[in-house]
Enzyme design. Structure first.
Site, PDB file in Angstrom:
ATOM      1  N   SER A  36       0.802  -1.227   0.000  1.00 30.27           N
ATOM      2  CA  SER A  36       0.000   0.000   0.000  1.00 30.27           C
ATOM      3  C   SER A  36       0.833   1.275   0.000  1.00 30.27           C
ATOM      4  CB  SER A  36      -0.934   0.008   1.212  1.00 30.27           C
ATOM      5  OG  SER A  36      -0.202  -0.079   2.422  1.00 30.27           O
ATOM      6  N   GLY A  73      -1.913  -4.185   1.321  1.00 27.84           N
ATOM      7  CA  GLY A  73      -2.010  -5.318   2.223  1.00 27.84           C
ATOM      8  C   GLY A  73      -1.052  -6.443   1.923  1.00 27.84           C
ATOM      9  N   ASN A 101       4.095  -4.872   5.820  1.00 25.79           N
ATOM     10  CA  ASN A 101       3.001  -5.645   6.407  1.00 25.79           C
ATOM     11  C   ASN A 101       3.500  -6.863   7.173  1.00 25.79           C
ATOM     12  OD1 ASN A 101       0.615  -4.131   5.580  1.00 25.79           O
ATOM     13  ND2 ASN A 101       1.234  -4.669   3.505  1.00 25.79           N
ATOM     14  N   ASP A 182      -4.114   7.741   9.683  1.00 20.89           N
ATOM     15  CA  ASP A 182      -3.767   6.461  10.306  1.00 20.89           C
ATOM     16  C   ASP A 182      -2.339   6.442  10.842  1.00 20.89           C
ATOM     17  OD1 ASP A 182      -2.213   6.209   8.010  1.00 20.89           O
ATOM     18  OD2 ASP A 182      -3.410   4.594   7.136  1.00 20.89           O
ATOM     19  N   HIS A 185       0.326   5.596   6.473  1.00 22.31           N
ATOM     20  CA  HIS A 185       0.452   5.835   5.032  1.00 22.31           C
ATOM     21  C   HIS A 185       0.747   7.303   4.736  1.00 22.31           C
ATOM     22  CE1 HIS A 185      -1.946   2.089   5.260  1.00 22.31           C
ATOM     23  NE2 HIS A 185      -1.197   1.757   4.206  1.00 22.31           N
TER      24      HIS A 185
END
Length: 207
Positions: A36, A73, A101, A182, A185
């Site tokens: 991502s 993801g 991740n 968040d 990102h």
């Protein structure tokens, strides 16, 4: 690639040499293969890493076709599983951005290392140039995990003799002004910072 186009390419090479404008017009294909962070999660397409990198390369006068092959993801295992499909697109080079991740999920570093090692082996076999970008483990997983995880990237870069951009989020991580809500990102400003920092190594790769 037809016989006629092959004959034309040889004729141009004989008449004009390797710097023929017609031959030089052929673009270099660079694949962005990651998660991502490079897929542009949470951003309009023009603000994504892939789009901004393409624009920066164009401003440098480089004829580079960017192939977006990042999946939000994705883990190193996910990248390993879909590599054959990606290589069917025959990229000249790949910017490899995977591992964030794995760290967030606390995947065993030895597993992440083995996945990335297999990816790099297959890229070498295919003759694809590579720029690997590193990742750092989240601090909440402890020092031992962090040391083992963080060693993956420099170790593999040395083993396969590929250039390494040490940390994809360098200059962006833990900066609220450069991240989305968040805290993980990058926002458009963060993407600008990443592109600015990594651009010299990408330019060297495609040249």
């Amino acid at each position: 690639f037809s016989l006629n186009s092959w004959f034309l390419a040889i004729l141009l090479l004989l008449l004009n040499g390797p710097n023929s404008p017609a031959l030089a017009a052929e673009s270099f294909k660079l694949m962005i293969f990651g998660d991502s962070l490079s897929a542009g999660y949470g951003l309009p397409k023009p603000d994504s890493f892939t789009e901004k990198l393409a624009k920066a390369l164009k401003q440098k006068g480089l004829n580079v076709e960017i192939v977006a092959s990042s999946v939000s993801g994705d883990t190193t295992a996910g990248g390993r599983a879909r590599l054959a499909w990606a290589l069917a697109d025959k990229p000249d080079a790949m910017l490899l951005e995977l591992g964030a991740n794995d760290g967030l999920r606390g995947i065993e570093p030895a597993t992440s290392r083995a996945n990335l090692e297999d990816i790099l082996k297959r890229l070498r076999q295919s003759g694809t140039r590579v720029l690997m970008t590193g990742m750092k483990a989240p601090p909440n997983l402890g020092q031992e995990y962090g040391r083992e995880f963080d060693r993956i990237y420099p170790d593999l870069a040395a083993q396969f003799k590929v250039p390494l951009y040490p940390f994809f989020l360098e200059g962006v991580v833990a900066r609220p002004d450069f991240n989305q809500d968040d805290g993980i990102h990058p926002n458009p400003l963060g993407v600008d910072e990443i592109v600015k920092r990594i651009l010299p190594m990408v330019v060297k790769l495609v040249r």
